[in-house]
Design an enzyme around this catalytic site. Structure first.
Site, PDB file in Angstrom:
ATOM      1  N   ARG A  77      73.332  67.964  26.389  1.00 33.04           N
ATOM      2  CA  ARG A  77      73.989  68.026  25.078  1.00 33.04           C
ATOM      3  C   ARG A  77      74.577  66.666  24.710  1.00 33.04           C
ATOM      4  O   ARG A  77      74.472  66.234  23.557  1.00 33.04           O
ATOM      5  CB  ARG A  77      75.089  69.096  25.090  1.00 33.04           C
ATOM      6  CG  ARG A  77      75.890  69.102  23.800  1.00 33.04           C
ATOM      7  CD  ARG A  77      76.936  70.189  23.760  1.00 33.04           C
ATOM      8  NE  ARG A  77      77.789  70.044  22.589  1.00 33.04           N
ATOM      9  CZ  ARG A  77      78.792  70.857  22.264  1.00 33.04           C
ATOM     10  NH1 ARG A  77      79.060  71.899  23.027  1.00 33.04           N
ATOM     11  NH2 ARG A  77      79.511  70.651  21.191  1.00 33.04           N
TER      12      ARG A  77
ATOM     13  N   ASN B 105      72.297  78.662  21.511  1.00 34.71           N
ATOM     14  CA  ASN B 105      72.007  77.828  20.340  1.00 34.71           C
ATOM     15  C   ASN B 105      70.754  76.988  20.559  1.00 34.71           C
ATOM     16  O   ASN B 105      70.386  76.712  21.694  1.00 34.71           O
ATOM     17  CB  ASN B 105      73.202  76.910  20.060  1.00 34.71           C
ATOM     18  CG  ASN B 105      74.291  77.621  19.297  1.00 34.71           C
ATOM     19  OD1 ASN B 105      74.013  78.409  18.411  1.00 34.71           O
ATOM     20  ND2 ASN B 105      75.540  77.338  19.632  1.00 34.71           N
TER      21      ASN B 105
ATOM     22  N   HIS C  67      74.356  78.636  11.149  1.00 34.51           N
ATOM     23  CA  HIS C  67      75.088  77.381  10.939  1.00 34.51           C
ATOM     24  C   HIS C  67      74.766  76.750   9.582  1.00 34.51           C
ATOM     25  O   HIS C  67      75.012  75.567   9.358  1.00 34.51           O
ATOM     26  CB  HIS C  67      74.850  76.386  12.078  1.00 34.51           C
ATOM     27  CG  HIS C  67      75.499  76.813  13.361  1.00 34.51           C
ATOM     28  ND1 HIS C  67      75.487  76.061  14.505  1.00 34.51           N
ATOM     29  CD2 HIS C  67      76.206  77.936  13.679  1.00 34.51           C
ATOM     30  CE1 HIS C  67      76.142  76.695  15.478  1.00 34.51           C
ATOM     31  NE2 HIS C  67      76.575  77.839  14.985  1.00 34.51           N
TER      32      HIS C  67
ATOM     33  N   TYR D  64      80.013  74.455   9.287  1.00 40.90           N
ATOM     34  CA  TYR D  64      78.936  73.511   9.612  1.00 40.90           C
ATOM     35  C   TYR D  64      78.355  72.835   8.373  1.00 40.90           C
ATOM     36  O   TYR D  64      77.669  71.812   8.496  1.00 40.90           O
ATOM     37  CB  TYR D  64      77.819  74.226  10.382  1.00 40.90           C
ATOM     38  CG  TYR D  64      78.161  74.472  11.829  1.00 40.90           C
ATOM     39  CD1 TYR D  64      77.791  73.572  12.826  1.00 40.90           C
ATOM     40  CD2 TYR D  64      78.879  75.610  12.216  1.00 40.90           C
ATOM     41  CE1 TYR D  64      78.111  73.796  14.157  1.00 40.90           C
ATOM     42  CE2 TYR D  64      79.206  75.845  13.541  1.00 40.90           C
ATOM     43  CZ  TYR D  64      78.817  74.935  14.512  1.00 40.90           C
ATOM     44  OH  TYR D  64      79.141  75.152  15.823  1.00 40.90           O
TER      45      TYR D  64
END
Length: 437
Positions: free
Chosen positions: A92, A146, A197, A250
């Site tokens: 990430r 996700n 999102h 978002y």
């Protein structure tokens, strides 16, 4: 009832266990199997120990099993919950830092960061789906991993598994709206439509009365309508009043791109990217989890950013089990719900949930002021999904070109080469050639 949790060593698991305990009167669970990979052994044992202590304190006759055997966990499960992160937080952090080198937003689930995460995640979820089809073909797959919308769409396109994608953003928006309007959450009725999102609250009612204007006024006054993991840039008053639907937190990445990029670059230099900050939060969390006298979900978990996660997940499972026809905002195939999107596109929308699963509330045509962005992001998502499933580099390049964050095809090519190189151990589907020239 057997529930398998893939990614059971996640720091979120105690939140999930608490949710099952709180709904024990409606969910007669016999067994919870927490499964992870061997590299996550220490975390699985720490989280599993806390889960067992929480169940013991509750007095419920639920067996908690820890395993690295995914097939054993899936076999005869009624629900398979997925909450894993391929490559962990190091991957990430790479997703967040690579785009910043090109003055592009680096974020976990949107833009090139979400693209990279999807490339790593989709092949794994499709392997899991093959196992569900073989060993528990009537199980429901509830996915929190996700990018949840793209993962759900990949499952629906490439498998026959009964799957629902879930995110905690809509339930948090409802809670924050209740806080702003100073009412109970149960008195607020919000209709959502869009993508994961990238979802909008299209209507807001309190006890049947339209409350969109007072809610927007409250946000303009500075009252909180944001997630913990997103920079709280204030909305422009004229823009929100002109839009007159409520963007999710978002949306800041799309509507305030310059400000969000500047904040990301500053944070990456001073405090680290969000992933690097989360690593420190998780390190402290797991030390807390180790405490042998701890038998409740610790308050520190709130810092991780998963607010109301278990409530969204466990209430969804409860609706399927009890056929209660409750409203949930989830990720499901469009099938004509939003008329301007393809039928096979997965959307995030308010649904009535029964024992047969979610049934979307018809949306019809979304207004021009929001559908254009949704269509562009959906094109990016569909190209990303195809690239992830097939290893098609041209689709991968076109996906990045179609993302609103990426300024040119040249930058898209550079990003793609960097992402494939950084993730090559997780992307065997792309190993034929290392670069696009």
């Amino acid at each position: 009832m057997k529930i398998a949790v893939i990614g059971g060593g996640s720091s979120y698991t105690p939140e999930l266990i608490e949710g099952f305990i709180l709904r024990a009167d409606k969910l007669k669970i016999d067994e919870i199997v927490l499964v992870d990979i061997e590299a996550g052994k220490e975390k699985l044992e720490i989280v599993g120990g806390l889960a067992k202590r929480m169940i013991k304190k509750s007095g419920l006759p639920i067996k908690v099993e820890l395993t690295f055997d995914r097939i054993n966990a899936i076999t005869n499960a009624d629900f398979v919950l997925t909450q894993f992160r391929v490559g962990g937080l190091d991957a990430r952090a790479s997703d967040e830092r690579i785009p910043l080198e090109y003055n592009v937003i680096g974020q976990e689930t949107t833009g090139p960061g979400g693209f990279a995460k999807a490339l790593r995640t989709i092949p794994v979820i499709l392997d899991i789906c093959k196992e569900i089809e073989e060993y528990s073909n009537d199980a429901w797959l509830i996915n929190f991993t996700n990018p949840a919308g793209m993962v759900a769409e990949a499952v629906h396109k490439y498998s026959s598994v009964k799957a629902i994608g879930l995110c905690n953003v809509p339930i948090n928006m409802k809670q924050m709206a209740a806080n702003i309007l100073e009412v109970n959450r149960d008195d607020v009725n919000m209709s959502f439509a869009g993508l994961n999102h990238l979802v909008y609250a299209t209507t807001v009612h309190v006890n049947g009365k339209d409350a969109m204007d007072p809610l927007i006024d409250g946000i303009i006054e500075g009252k909180n309508m944001n997630m913990r993991n997103i920079h709280d840039a204030p909305w422009e008053e004229e823009f929100l009043k002109a839009l007159r639907v409520l963007p999710c937190p978002y949306h800041r990445y799309y509507y305030m791109m310059d400000e969000m990029l500047a904040e990301e670059k500053e944070a990456a230099g001073l405090r680290g990217t969000r992933a690097e900050q989360v690593k420190e939060i998780e390190k402290a969390l797991f030390e807390t989890y180790k405490n042998p006298s701890l038998d409740v979900k610790p308050k520190e978990l709130e810092e991780r950013g998963g607010s109301l996660y278990s409530e969204a997940a466990v209430s969804l499972i409860t609706s399927i089990v009890t056929n209660d026809h409750a409203l949930h905002t989830v990720n499901v195939p469009n099938n004509g719900t939003i008329s301007q999107l393809p039928d096979d596109a997965v959307i995030e929308v308010t649904c009535v949930v029964t024992s047969e699963g979610p049934k979307p509330l018809q949306v019809g045509k979304l207004p021009a002021e929001i559908i254009g962005l949704i269509q562009q992001v959906k094109a990016f998502e569909q190209l990303t999904i195809e690239a992830a499933a097939t290893g098609d580099r041209q689709k991968a390049l076109l996906a990045l070109v179609n993302n609103p964050f990426v300024p040119s095809s040249k930058v898209a090519k550079q990003l793609l080469n960097d992402i494939l190189e950084a993730n090559k151990e997780y992307l065997p589907q792309f190993l034929v050639r290392s670069e696009i020239h």
